[in-house]
Write a protein that holds these residues in place. Structure first.
Motif, PDB file in Angstrom:
ATOM      1  N   ILE A 268       5.106  64.873  44.856  1.00  0.00           N
ATOM      2  CA  ILE A 268       5.945  64.246  43.903  1.00  0.00           C
ATOM      3  C   ILE A 268       5.242  62.858  43.526  1.00  0.00           C
ATOM      4  O   ILE A 268       5.150  62.174  44.135  1.00  0.00           O
ATOM      5  CB  ILE A 268       7.323  64.115  44.391  1.00  0.00           C
ATOM      6  N   LYS A 269       4.772  62.811  42.222  1.00  0.00           N
ATOM      7  CA  LYS A 269       4.280  61.610  41.655  1.00  0.00           C
ATOM      8  C   LYS A 269       5.070  61.033  40.846  1.00  0.00           C
ATOM      9  O   LYS A 269       5.551  61.644  39.774  1.00  0.00           O
ATOM     10  CB  LYS A 269       2.905  61.875  41.156  1.00  0.00           C
TER      11      LYS A 269
ATOM     12  N   VAL B  42       2.808  53.271  40.959  1.00  0.00           N
ATOM     13  CA  VAL B  42       2.516  54.675  40.962  1.00  0.00           C
ATOM     14  C   VAL B  42       2.769  55.544  42.411  1.00  0.00           C
ATOM     15  O   VAL B  42       1.896  54.733  43.368  1.00  0.00           O
ATOM     16  CB  VAL B  42       1.367  55.240  40.391  1.00  0.00           C
ATOM     17  N   GLU B  43       3.587  56.121  42.587  1.00  0.00           N
ATOM     18  CA  GLU B  43       3.963  56.408  44.003  1.00  0.00           C
ATOM     19  C   GLU B  43       3.739  58.017  44.064  1.00  0.00           C
ATOM     20  O   GLU B  43       4.234  58.862  43.125  1.00  0.00           O
ATOM     21  CB  GLU B  43       5.174  56.075  44.326  1.00  0.00           C
ATOM     22  N   THR B  44       3.207  58.405  45.216  1.00  0.00           N
ATOM     23  CA  THR B  44       3.007  59.822  45.313  1.00  0.00           C
ATOM     24  C   THR B  44       3.653  60.179  46.775  1.00  0.00           C
ATOM     25  O   THR B  44       2.974  59.719  47.864  1.00  0.00           O
ATOM     26  CB  THR B  44       1.583  60.539  45.255  1.00  0.00           C
TER      27      THR B  44
ATOM     28  N   VAL C 239       3.876  58.866  51.827  1.00  0.00           N
ATOM     29  CA  VAL C 239       4.084  58.264  50.769  1.00  0.00           C
ATOM     30  C   VAL C 239       2.706  57.372  50.483  1.00  0.00           C
ATOM     31  O   VAL C 239       2.477  56.475  51.356  1.00  0.00           O
ATOM     32  CB  VAL C 239       5.180  57.219  50.306  1.00  0.00           C
ATOM     33  N   ARG C 240       1.925  57.472  49.438  1.00  0.00           N
ATOM     34  CA  ARG C 240       0.905  56.553  48.904  1.00  0.00           C
ATOM     35  C   ARG C 240       1.260  56.147  47.675  1.00  0.00           C
ATOM     36  O   ARG C 240       1.600  56.553  46.668  1.00  0.00           O
ATOM     37  CB  ARG C 240      -0.283  57.401  48.758  1.00  0.00           C
ATOM     38  N   SER C 241       1.401  54.546  47.574  1.00  0.00           N
ATOM     39  CA  SER C 241       1.874  54.144  46.545  1.00  0.00           C
ATOM     40  C   SER C 241       0.778  52.737  46.139  1.00  0.00           C
ATOM     41  O   SER C 241       0.273  52.076  46.881  1.00  0.00           O
ATOM     42  CB  SER C 241       3.097  53.369  46.692  1.00  0.00           C
TER      43      SER C 241
END
Length: 241
Positions: free
Chosen positions: A130-131, A143-145, A223-225
């Motif tokens: 989910i981006k 921007v969060e993935t 989560v990578r933001s």
């Protein structure tokens, strides 16, 4: 005015005076700063000294430059305390800001090796990717993935993501989120994310990676933001033991 007999450097005195006008809201976000020539004449100091003071304030996030237009007062940075585990939505609401989210990508696919290792998944187990573009008062902040196991969070849809993901997990699925591990580092994002965040090429962001676990220790989420460094800062209180 600056005191030329003071042991403090002239650029530092000017920097502090400009900073004070910003902090006391004499200068508002978006206001234009007088030109280097005007400040030089007003304070009776060299333009090189003025330029150094302004550059320092730009680097600290108090001011920003627009090529061909001038130097302007930046908006106040959003601050997040790193000692609590909250969602972006909860964090913004706690600051009396209106949280927003724009879904950029939603996909279900088999997890790759790295994701499987992080989330303790079996081979070919399905995950959500989910981006989202995260907004505060309609301004792009991050921007969060996110990556979550489908087996653990069934039924997730783009409509559900329009509100808080954590609320769905805790209230609808009745899962208890326990703790998270988080790292922060500087990074450069690609051209697509630069456009989403309204930043120029080469401008660094704060890259946050968080691994979230349920109360029983089961990995829930990776989560990578990428946060705008000019609009966001993180705070942590440290005790000596």
């Amino acid at each position: 005015m600056v005191d030329k007999n003071s042991p403090l450097p002239l650029y530092y005195q000017l920097e502090e005076q400009i900073k004070k006008t910003i902090e006391t809201e004499e200068l508002q976000p978006g206001d234009a700063l007088p030109s280097e020539r005007e400040l030089s004449e007003s304070y009776q100091i060299s333009r090189m000294t003025v330029r150094q003071a302004i550059t320092n304030l730009v680097n600290k996030g108090y001011l920003f430059r627009e090529k061909g237009k001038g130097t302007f007062v930046s908006s106040q940075k959003f601050e997040q305390n790193l000692q609590g585990l909250t969602s972006f939505t909860e964090d913004m609401k706690a600051r009396n800001l209106v949280p927003g989210s724009k879904l950029l990508h939603f996909e279900i696919y088999p997890a790759d090796k790295d994701i499987r290792a992080t989330l303790s998944l079996k081979d070919e187990e399905l995950i959500y990717k989910i981006k989202r573009l995260r907004l505060a008062n309609n301004e792009p902040i991050a921007v969060e993935t996110s990556y979550l196991p489908v087996s653990l969070v069934p039924g997730l849809t783009p409509d559900i993501l329009a509100s808080s993901l954590y609320t769905y997990i805790e209230n609808e699925l009745e899962l208890t989120i326990g703790h998270a591990s988080q790292t922060v580092e500087a990074a450069i994002v690609d051209a697509e994310d630069q456009q989403h965040l309204h930043i120029n090429k080469g401008v660094p962001v704060l890259l946050i990676q968080r691994e979230t676990f349920l109360e029983n220790g089961t990995p829930l989420e990776l989560v990578r933001s990428s946060y705008r460094a000019d609009r966001y800062k993180f705070k942590i209180d440290i005790e000596r033991k």
